[in-house]
Enzyme design. Structure first.
Site, PDB file in Angstrom:
ATOM      1  N   VAL A 188       0.812  -1.228   0.000  1.00 35.57           N
ATOM      2  CA  VAL A 188       0.000   0.000   0.000  1.00 35.57           C
ATOM      3  C   VAL A 188       0.844   1.275   0.000  1.00 35.57           C
ATOM      4  O   VAL A 188       0.307   2.368  -0.163  1.00 35.57           O
ATOM      5  CB  VAL A 188      -1.014   0.027   1.174  1.00 35.57           C
ATOM      6  CG1 VAL A 188      -2.027  -1.091   1.056  1.00 35.57           C
ATOM      7  CG2 VAL A 188      -0.302   0.014   2.528  1.00 35.57           C
TER       8      VAL A 188
ATOM      9  N   ASN B  82      -7.065  -1.678   5.751  1.00 39.23           N
ATOM     10  CA  ASN B  82      -6.744  -2.447   6.957  1.00 39.23           C
ATOM     11  C   ASN B  82      -5.245  -2.652   7.184  1.00 39.23           C
ATOM     12  O   ASN B  82      -4.820  -2.852   8.325  1.00 39.23           O
ATOM     13  CB  ASN B  82      -7.459  -3.804   6.835  1.00 39.23           C
ATOM     14  CG  ASN B  82      -6.974  -4.818   7.834  1.00 39.23           C
ATOM     15  OD1 ASN B  82      -7.361  -4.785   9.003  1.00 39.23           O
ATOM     16  ND2 ASN B  82      -6.100  -5.720   7.411  1.00 39.23           N
TER      17      ASN B  82
ATOM     18  N   SER C  15      -7.528   2.310  15.449  1.00 44.72           N
ATOM     19  CA  SER C  15      -7.082   1.581  16.638  1.00 44.72           C
ATOM     20  C   SER C  15      -7.553   2.374  17.855  1.00 44.72           C
ATOM     21  O   SER C  15      -7.865   3.563  17.750  1.00 44.72           O
ATOM     22  CB  SER C  15      -5.550   1.517  16.631  1.00 44.72           C
ATOM     23  OG  SER C  15      -5.054   1.064  17.873  1.00 44.72           O
TER      24      SER C  15
ATOM     25  N   TYR D  43       2.795   5.415  15.530  1.00 48.71           N
ATOM     26  CA  TYR D  43       1.564   4.638  15.318  1.00 48.71           C
ATOM     27  C   TYR D  43       0.358   5.430  15.812  1.00 48.71           C
ATOM     28  O   TYR D  43      -0.675   5.525  15.136  1.00 48.71           O
ATOM     29  CB  TYR D  43       1.702   3.310  16.067  1.00 48.71           C
ATOM     30  CG  TYR D  43       0.607   2.301  15.859  1.00 48.71           C
ATOM     31  CD1 TYR D  43       0.645   1.403  14.791  1.00 48.71           C
ATOM     32  CD2 TYR D  43      -0.471   2.200  16.749  1.00 48.71           C
ATOM     33  CE1 TYR D  43      -0.354   0.437  14.617  1.00 48.71           C
ATOM     34  CE2 TYR D  43      -1.466   1.250  16.571  1.00 48.71           C
ATOM     35  CZ  TYR D  43      -1.410   0.363  15.513  1.00 48.71           C
ATOM     36  OH  TYR D  43      -2.399  -0.582  15.342  1.00 48.71           O
TER      37      TYR D  43
ATOM     38  N   ALA E  25       0.059   8.624  16.090  1.00 50.30           N
ATOM     39  CA  ALA E  25      -0.204   9.753  15.175  1.00 50.30           C
ATOM     40  C   ALA E  25      -0.906   9.254  13.914  1.00 50.30           C
ATOM     41  O   ALA E  25      -1.869   9.869  13.442  1.00 50.30           O
ATOM     42  CB  ALA E  25       1.101  10.446  14.811  1.00 50.30           C
TER      43      ALA E  25
ATOM     44  N   LYS F 150      -2.782   6.597  13.574  1.00 55.91           N
ATOM     45  CA  LYS F 150      -4.143   6.139  13.855  1.00 55.91           C
ATOM     46  C   LYS F 150      -5.077   7.305  14.219  1.00 55.91           C
ATOM     47  O   LYS F 150      -6.268   7.268  13.868  1.00 55.91           O
ATOM     48  CB  LYS F 150      -4.125   5.069  14.949  1.00 55.91           C
ATOM     49  CG  LYS F 150      -3.395   3.782  14.537  1.00 55.91           C
ATOM     50  CD  LYS F 150      -4.024   3.123  13.307  1.00 55.91           C
ATOM     51  CE  LYS F 150      -3.473   1.729  13.033  1.00 55.91           C
ATOM     52  NZ  LYS F 150      -4.107   1.099  11.874  1.00 55.91           N
TER      53      LYS F 150
ATOM     54  N   ILE G 156      -6.193  -7.410  19.937  1.00 56.06           N
ATOM     55  CA  ILE G 156      -6.784  -8.510  19.157  1.00 56.06           C
ATOM     56  C   ILE G 156      -5.683  -9.537  18.852  1.00 56.06           C
ATOM     57  O   ILE G 156      -4.528  -9.165  18.616  1.00 56.06           O
ATOM     58  CB  ILE G 156      -7.370  -7.975  17.816  1.00 56.06           C
ATOM     59  CG1 ILE G 156      -8.275  -6.740  18.027  1.00 56.06           C
ATOM     60  CG2 ILE G 156      -8.115  -9.087  17.073  1.00 56.06           C
ATOM     61  CD1 ILE G 156      -9.570  -6.962  18.760  1.00 56.06           C
TER      62      ILE G 156
HETATM   63  P1  NAI Z   1      -1.641  -8.639  11.075  1.00 52.57           P
HETATM   64  O1  NAI Z   1      -0.175  -8.473  11.170  1.00 52.57           O
HETATM   65  O2  NAI Z   1      -2.214  -9.966  11.360  1.00 52.57           O
HETATM   66  O3  NAI Z   1      -2.142  -8.167   9.637  1.00 52.57           O
HETATM   67  C1  NAI Z   1      -1.689  -6.985   9.054  1.00 52.57           C
HETATM   68  C2  NAI Z   1      -1.351  -7.245   7.599  1.00 52.57           C
HETATM   69  O4  NAI Z   1      -0.980  -5.997   6.996  1.00 52.57           O
HETATM   70  C3  NAI Z   1      -0.154  -8.206   7.445  1.00 52.57           C
HETATM   71  O5  NAI Z   1      -0.524  -9.327   6.672  1.00 52.57           O
HETATM   72  C4  NAI Z   1       0.900  -7.347   6.745  1.00 52.57           C
HETATM   73  O6  NAI Z   1       1.691  -8.056   5.812  1.00 52.57           O
HETATM   74  C5  NAI Z   1       0.051  -6.279   6.077  1.00 52.57           C
HETATM   75  N1  NAI Z   1       0.828  -5.104   5.728  1.00 52.57           N
HETATM   76  C6  NAI Z   1       1.745  -4.445   6.474  1.00 52.57           C
HETATM   77  N2  NAI Z   1       2.312  -3.473   5.747  1.00 52.57           N
HETATM   78  C7  NAI Z   1       1.733  -3.513   4.522  1.00 52.57           C
HETATM   79  C8  NAI Z   1       1.895  -2.768   3.326  1.00 52.57           C
HETATM   80  N3  NAI Z   1       2.810  -1.794   3.227  1.00 52.57           N
HETATM   81  N4  NAI Z   1       1.130  -3.084   2.257  1.00 52.57           N
HETATM   82  C9  NAI Z   1       0.219  -4.082   2.341  1.00 52.57           C
HETATM   83  N5  NAI Z   1       0.034  -4.836   3.434  1.00 52.57           N
HETATM   84  C10 NAI Z   1       0.783  -4.539   4.506  1.00 52.57           C
HETATM   85  O7  NAI Z   1      -2.248  -7.552  12.059  1.00 52.57           O
HETATM   86  P2  NAI Z   1      -3.734  -7.055  12.327  1.00 52.57           P
HETATM   87  O8  NAI Z   1      -3.793  -6.816  13.767  1.00 52.57           O
HETATM   88  O9  NAI Z   1      -4.748  -7.894  11.698  1.00 52.57           O
HETATM   89  O10 NAI Z   1      -3.680  -5.624  11.636  1.00 52.57           O
HETATM   90  C11 NAI Z   1      -4.743  -5.100  10.863  1.00 52.57           C
HETATM   91  C12 NAI Z   1      -4.980  -3.644  11.232  1.00 52.57           C
HETATM   92  O11 NAI Z   1      -5.490  -3.582  12.549  1.00 52.57           O
HETATM   93  C13 NAI Z   1      -3.729  -2.779  11.218  1.00 52.57           C
HETATM   94  O12 NAI Z   1      -4.027  -1.545  10.604  1.00 52.57           O
HETATM   95  C14 NAI Z   1      -3.433  -2.583  12.695  1.00 52.57           C
HETATM   96  O13 NAI Z   1      -2.755  -1.385  12.935  1.00 52.57           O
HETATM   97  C15 NAI Z   1      -4.820  -2.569  13.272  1.00 52.57           C
HETATM   98  N6  NAI Z   1      -4.930  -2.824  14.704  1.00 52.57           N
HETATM   99  C16 NAI Z   1      -4.505  -4.009  15.257  1.00 52.57           C
HETATM  100  C17 NAI Z   1      -4.681  -4.237  16.615  1.00 52.57           C
HETATM  101  C18 NAI Z   1      -4.307  -5.535  17.265  1.00 52.57           C
HETATM  102  O14 NAI Z   1      -4.337  -5.631  18.496  1.00 52.57           O
HETATM  103  N7  NAI Z   1      -3.971  -6.573  16.547  1.00 52.57           N
HETATM  104  C19 NAI Z   1      -5.274  -3.215  17.477  1.00 52.57           C
HETATM  105  C20 NAI Z   1      -5.688  -2.028  16.797  1.00 52.57           C
HETATM  106  C21 NAI Z   1      -5.506  -1.856  15.456  1.00 52.57           C
END
Ligand code: NAI
Length: 261
Positions: free
Chosen positions: A73, A99, A152, A165, A167, A169, A198
């Site tokens: 992205v 996401n 988040s 992060y 900033a 979010k 999560i």
């Molecule tokens: P995750 O690590 O399981 O999934 C995130 C995915 O984003 C990964 O597969 C990764 O390869 C991909 N990604 C990272 N940089 C990328 C890029 N430049 N281009 C395309 N894909 C990219 O983690 P999760 O938790 O499912 O994350 C999803 C969203 O949720 C994120 O935006 C994260 O900041 C947010 N979030 C997660 C929380 C948690 O506790 N797990 C809490 C609050 C928000």
């Protein structure tokens, strides 16, 4: 009284693009949307990981479809290409789920702080704006255009050592509200989900006992959430019946943000 309006809760046949869908909440949303009959572009950094999720979805025998596509992205031209490919394959675009993300902690005095700052803002905020911009011509053709940005609880408060992060979010919430106001006249809804802790790739390395201690101390529901619990709220925001909610910031955090002590 007007007759009762029977609004649709089906996204069958709708087309979605989900970023960061090879893992965690993106993957859960891809499964859920396909299980509801949607056609889902599963995008993430690594083509093989996208293929694996698309394969899981195919094997599950859902009524919907998945198309696996590598998309970093942070690459503006790749965004254009991926959206064009999704539209080509599926014949339109109704739903965008911004996401993709990662967690990299840094203190302001750290040498690597400027890099973490720019990487975080680029991938988790600027990219969302670029994807919305590139999707708009297609969303404008949709009968039920929906955008969901994943922020988040760090978009509403701050954990120490996490300011890039935080900033990014907080920015996602601002972007959501700004876009909701600007796109409302076209019926395009833009909402934002704020997950708390999560069980996903991002939190995988946190030892179980630390997760438990944290959850018991901070989360009224006393546990980490599952990615599917977030995906269901994302789904609820992209339904045709979700036609009068926009600019909303919805915590899915087990009560984390409402607990004082
Ligand atoms: P995750 O690590 O399981 O999934 C995130 C995915 O984003 C990964 O597969 C990764 O390869 C991909 N990604 C990272 N940089 C990328 C890029 N430049 N281009 C395309 N894909 C990219 O983690 P999760 O938790 O499912 O994350 C999803 C969203 O949720 C994120 O935006 C994260 O900041 C947010 N979030 C997660 C929380 C948690 O506790 N797990 C809490 C609050 C928000």
């Amino acid at each position: 009284m007007e007759p009762y309006k029977d609004l649709s809760r089906s996204i069958a046949g709708h087309t979605a693009i989900i970023t960061g869908a090879a893992s965690g909440m993106g993957r859960a949303s891809a499964h859920l949307f396909a299980s509801q009959g949607a056609k889902v572009a599963v995008t993430d950094l690594d083509q093989a990981k996208c293929d694996a999720v698309a394969q899981e979805i195919a094997e599950a025998g859902y009524p919907g479809d998945a198309l696996a596509m590598a998309l970093d992205v942070t690459d503006p031209s790749a965004i254009e290409t991926a959206i064009a490919a999704a539209v080509d394959a599926f014949g339109g675009l109704d739903i965008v789920v911004n996401n993709a993300g990662f967690a990299r902690h840094a203190l302001i005095e750290d040498e690597h702080y400027p890099q973490v700052w720019s990487d975080s803002l680029e991938a988790m905020l600027t990219a969302q704006q670029r994807i919305i911009r590139a999707s708009l011509p297609h969303l404008r053709q949709s009968a039920h255009p929906r955008i969901v940005n994943i922020a988040s609880t760090e978009g509403q408060g701050a954990t120490p050592g996490n300011s890039p992060y935080v900033a990014a979010k907080h920015g996602v919430i601002g972007l959501t509200r700004g876009m909701a106001v600007d796109l409302g006249r076209e019926g395009i809804t833009v909402n934002c989900v704020c997950p708390g802790p999560i069980r996903t790739g991002i939190t995988e390395a946190i030892p179980e006992e630390h997760k438990e201690i944290y959850a018991k101390r901070r989360v009224p529901l006393r546990r980490y959430g599952f990615p599917e619990e977030v995906a269901h709220i994302t789904l609820s925001l992209v339904l045709p019946s979700a036609s009068f909610i926009t600019g909303a910031v919805i915590p899915v955090d087990g009560g984390l943000t409402i607990k004082n002590a």
